[in-house]
Scaffold this active site. Sequence first.
Site, PDB file in Angstrom:
ATOM      1  N   HIS A  72      64.531  50.737  35.151  1.00 52.76           N
ATOM      2  CA  HIS A  72      64.589  49.429  34.496  1.00 52.76           C
ATOM      3  C   HIS A  72      66.000  49.155  33.998  1.00 52.76           C
ATOM      4  CE1 HIS A  72      64.579  51.645  30.722  1.00 52.76           C
ATOM      5  NE2 HIS A  72      63.517  52.309  31.149  1.00 52.76           N
TER       6      HIS A  72
HETATM    7  P1  TYD Z   1      59.597  53.711  29.201  1.00 52.97           P
HETATM    8  O1  TYD Z   1      60.628  52.909  28.498  1.00 52.97           O
HETATM    9  O2  TYD Z   1      59.050  53.194  30.491  1.00 52.97           O
HETATM   10  O3  TYD Z   1      60.137  55.182  29.413  1.00 52.97           O
HETATM   11  P2  TYD Z   1      61.343  55.708  30.339  1.00 52.97           P
HETATM   12  O4  TYD Z   1      62.257  54.566  30.567  1.00 52.97           O
HETATM   13  O5  TYD Z   1      61.957  56.786  29.528  1.00 52.97           O
HETATM   14  O6  TYD Z   1      60.765  56.249  31.590  1.00 52.97           O
HETATM   15  O7  TYD Z   1      58.418  53.941  28.171  1.00 52.97           O
HETATM   16  C1  TYD Z   1      57.265  54.705  28.486  1.00 52.97           C
HETATM   17  C2  TYD Z   1      56.144  54.261  27.553  1.00 52.97           C
HETATM   18  O8  TYD Z   1      56.470  54.552  26.189  1.00 52.97           O
HETATM   19  C3  TYD Z   1      55.861  52.772  27.642  1.00 52.97           C
HETATM   20  O9  TYD Z   1      54.459  52.615  27.541  1.00 52.97           O
HETATM   21  C4  TYD Z   1      56.508  52.207  26.415  1.00 52.97           C
HETATM   22  C5  TYD Z   1      56.463  53.353  25.418  1.00 52.97           C
HETATM   23  N1  TYD Z   1      57.605  53.370  24.474  1.00 52.97           N
HETATM   24  C6  TYD Z   1      57.410  53.067  23.138  1.00 52.97           C
HETATM   25  O10 TYD Z   1      56.298  52.760  22.702  1.00 52.97           O
HETATM   26  N2  TYD Z   1      58.484  53.118  22.294  1.00 52.97           N
HETATM   27  C7  TYD Z   1      59.733  53.455  22.740  1.00 52.97           C
HETATM   28  O11 TYD Z   1      60.692  53.494  21.932  1.00 52.97           O
HETATM   29  C8  TYD Z   1      59.924  53.755  24.130  1.00 52.97           C
HETATM   30  C9  TYD Z   1      61.268  54.122  24.680  1.00 52.97           C
HETATM   31  C10 TYD Z   1      58.831  53.700  24.959  1.00 52.97           C
END
Ligand code: TYD
Length: 136
Positions: free
Chosen positions: A53
């Site tokens: 992303h």
């Molecule tokens: P995501 O941002 O997709 O993780 P990464 O980019 O590290 O692979 O987030 C994964 C899940 O965690 C998604 O359901 C959103 C949640 N999340 C939170 O609730 N708070 C946060 O600060 C972050 C980074 C993610």
Amino acid sequence: MQTTLQDIKLVDIPKIEDRRGNLSVIEKDCVPFDVKRVYYLYDVPSGAYRGGHSHKKLVQFLIALSGSFEVVLKDGKHVERVMLNRPDQGLLIPTGIWRELENFSSGAVCLVLASEVYDEEDYIRNFRTFKSTKRT
Ligand code: TYD
């Protein structure tokens, strides 16, 4: 949003070496934003992929606190791969850069300092949508 890979920075974090072990410290001059949130990735299974992303507003600073992983960075035109494997080095990723995290070593811990609190509205999770924001 019209950032490019040139805006990404690998930053040295000051290290205080000691026979008792090293100490690294992140202060204001190391990270060019006020930290509103800290989170970390750990127990990442081998072969797993994180990220995928970009962000509209958020700026991030990534550190491999332990072990190593690779960050694939895209600005819509070019691609760069950065290996993070030092707790005294951080990767500054500005807004408008697509990132993917992969090839986590066993026991790797990725610490993330973020300029904003969590807001799903700030994410662009579709690569085609991301590409279209870089054209306009
Ligand atoms: P995501 O941002 O997709 O993780 P990464 O980019 O590290 O692979 O987030 C994964 C899940 O965690 C998604 O359901 C959103 C949640 N999340 C939170 O609730 N708070 C946060 O600060 C972050 C980074 C993610």
